[in-house]
Design an enzyme around this catalytic site. Structure first.
Site, PDB file in Angstrom:
ATOM      1  N   GLY A 197       1.376  17.419 -10.010  1.00  0.00           N
ATOM      2  CA  GLY A 197       1.502  16.750  -8.724  1.00  0.00           C
ATOM      3  C   GLY A 197       2.556  15.670  -8.799  1.00  0.00           C
TER       4      GLY A 197
ATOM      5  N   ALA B 291       5.309  10.724  -5.743  1.00  0.00           N
ATOM      6  CA  ALA B 291       5.895   9.415  -6.019  1.00  0.00           C
ATOM      7  C   ALA B 291       5.443   8.847  -7.368  1.00  0.00           C
ATOM      8  CB  ALA B 291       5.548   8.458  -4.885  1.00  0.00           C
TER       9      ALA B 291
ATOM     10  N   GLY C 188       3.762  10.482  -9.830  1.00  0.00           N
ATOM     11  CA  GLY C 188       4.076  11.446 -10.882  1.00  0.00           C
ATOM     12  C   GLY C 188       5.535  11.413 -11.287  1.00  0.00           C
TER      13      GLY C 188
ATOM     14  N   LYS D 156      -9.738  -1.779  -8.166  1.00  0.00           N
ATOM     15  CA  LYS D 156      -8.838  -1.166  -7.191  1.00  0.00           C
ATOM     16  C   LYS D 156      -9.623  -0.525  -6.054  1.00  0.00           C
ATOM     17  CE  LYS D 156      -4.836   1.687  -6.492  1.00  0.00           C
ATOM     18  NZ  LYS D 156      -3.809   2.588  -7.044  1.00  0.00           N
TER      19      LYS D 156
ATOM     20  N   ASN E 291      -9.255   0.725   3.715  1.00  0.00           N
ATOM     21  CA  ASN E 291      -8.691   2.009   4.144  1.00  0.00           C
ATOM     22  C   ASN E 291      -9.396   2.607   5.356  1.00  0.00           C
ATOM     23  OD1 ASN E 291      -6.504   3.613   2.227  1.00  0.00           O
ATOM     24  ND2 ASN E 291      -7.456   1.877   1.225  1.00  0.00           N
TER      25      ASN E 291
END
Length: 326
Positions: free
Chosen positions: A7, A10, A12, A205, A213
Site C-alpha cells: 500500500g 503517502a 508507504g 494517537k 474524526n
C-alpha cells in the site's frame, strides 16, 4: 534485508523512499497511475525544506512476483487490510514479520498482552479472523505513524512534517527482529524508537482520532472549528473520557490530559480530519478502526461507552447514506 511495503501511498512512499535511499532492498506494492509513474520514472521524494531526491525501488501490483520478505510493512487503510491477506501469502516466509502501520486499534491487540483477555478476537478490525488466522499474530509488529505526507502527483511524495515511527513487539520484548528493523529505519534518517509498551503509543494517537474524526465528519468542521463551539467541546471531552476509561481498563497509560490532547488539535486550526477528507472525496471511511473497535474493547472489559456508541451509530449512517460504509 528485504522489505515489502503493501500500500505505497503517502506514508508507504515516505518509508519506501527513505529506506531505498539508504540501500535497503525495498519493494513497493501499489496500483493505478501512481504505480505506473514509479515504474517509469521512480519515486520522487520532496521535503518542506526544499530537499528532494529520486529513488527507483521495485514497484509492482503483483506480490507473488516478489517472493518471501523479511518484513512486510502494511500501510493500507485498516479496513482494506483483511481483503489482501490472500494476496500477501507469497510474501510470507517462515520468519517474515508483518508491521502494521495503520490508524486505530490493530487486529493483533490481544496477542501477547499478558492479561485474561489474551487471544480475544476483534471483529471490528478483523472480520472473519482473516488476519489472525491468515497471517498469524506471532508475525505482528506494531508501528505508530506520526509524519504528515501526501501524494501530490503520481510518483511524487511530498513530506510536510514529522519523522517518527515508534515500533514495538506486542509482548514488549526487544527481539532481534525489532532491533534490526529499528536500526534500518534509523539508518535511513527516520526515528524508530523501540517501545516496550507500544499500545500506549497506539492509544495516544487513537485517543484524538476516536473523538475528532467522527464528529468532524458529522459536522463538516475543521479541527479549529470543533474547538470554537462549547457544546461540541463538551461532547469531545466526554468521548475522550470514555476512550481513556477503556484504555486504562486494558492497562494503557495516558501521558497527557484530555485537555492538553484536544487543545493541541484545536490549535492546528483550519485542518480537516482524515475521516472528513475521505467523506468529501467519496472514499471509504475508517470508522471501525477508529471508533467501533473502541466500543468493542469497552464490551470486552465491561466499560460503558454510551457517547461513543451514539456517535458511531450516527457516523455509520452518514457513511452508509454516502455509499462509503458496507
Amino acid at each position: 534485508m528485504k522489505i515489502a511495503i503493501y500500500g505505497a501511498g503517502a506514508i508507504g512512499a515516505h518509508l519506501g523512499g527513505m529506506l531505498t535511499r539508504s540501500g535497503v532492498d525495498v519493494s513497493l506494492i501499489a496500483r493505478g497511475p501512481h504505480l505506473e509513474a514509479m515504474q517509469q520514472n521512480g519515486l520522487l521524494c520532496k521535503f518542506q525544506d526544499g530537499e528532494e531526491f529520486r529513488v527507483h525501488p521495485n514497484a509492482t501490483d503483483d506480490p507473488a512476483s516478489l517472493g518471501p520478505q523479511d518484513y512486510v510493512i502494511v500501510t493500507l487503510k485498516a479496513h482494506q487490510s483483511p481483503g489482501v491477506v490472500g494476496l500477501m501469502q507469497p510474501l510470507m516466509g517462515p520468519d517474515t514479520a508483518v508491521v502494521t502501520a495503520m490508524n486505530g486499534v490493530p487486529w493483533w491487540y490481544f496477542h501477547g498482552l499478558g492479561s485474561d483477555h489474551d487471544g480475544t478476537h476483534l471483529k471490528a478490525v478483523d472480520p472473519g479472523r482473516a488476519q489472525w488466522d491468515g497471517l498469524g499474530p506471532e508475525r505482528a509488529i506494531g508501528m505508530v505513524v506520526h509524519p504528515a505526507t501526501e501524494i501530490t502527483a503520481p510518483g511524487v511524495m511530498q513530506h510536510m512534517e514529522g519523522d517518527a515511527y515508534p515500533i514495538g513487539e506486542p509482548s514488549g520484548e526487544k527481539t532481534p527482529r525489532i532491533e534490526a528493523l529499528s536500526a534500518a529505519l534509523t539508518e535511513s534518517g527516520l526515528r524508530a524508537p523501540i517501545r516496550t509498551k507500544i499500545r500506549d503509543d497506539i492509544w495516544m494517537k487513537l485517543w484524538g482520532n476516536l473523538c475528532l474524526n467522527p464528529v468532524s465528519a458529522l459536522t463538516g468542521s475543521t479541527l479549529g472549528g470543533l474547538g470554537q463551539d462549547e457544546a461540541v467541546r463538551d461532547l469531545l471531552f466526554g468521548l475522550a473520557a470514555e476512550g481513556r476509561a477503556v484504555g486504562e481498563a486494558l492497562g494503557a497509560r495516558f501521558r497527557v490530559t484530555a485537555e492538553r490532547r484536544l487543545k493541541a488539535a484545536f490549535e492546528i486550526g483550519d485542518h480537516k480530519t482524515s475521516m472528513l477528507q475521505d467523506l468529501e472525496r467519496g472514499r471509504p471511511m475508517e470508522i471501525d478502526a477508529l471508533v467501533t473497535s473502541v466500543t468493542e474493547l469497552g464490551d470486552v472489559v465491561g466499560v460503558d461507552t454510551p457517547l461513543l456508541d451514539a456517535v458511531a451509530a450516527l457516523v455509520k449512517l452518514k457513511a452508509r447514506n454516502a455509499g462509503l460504509y458496507g
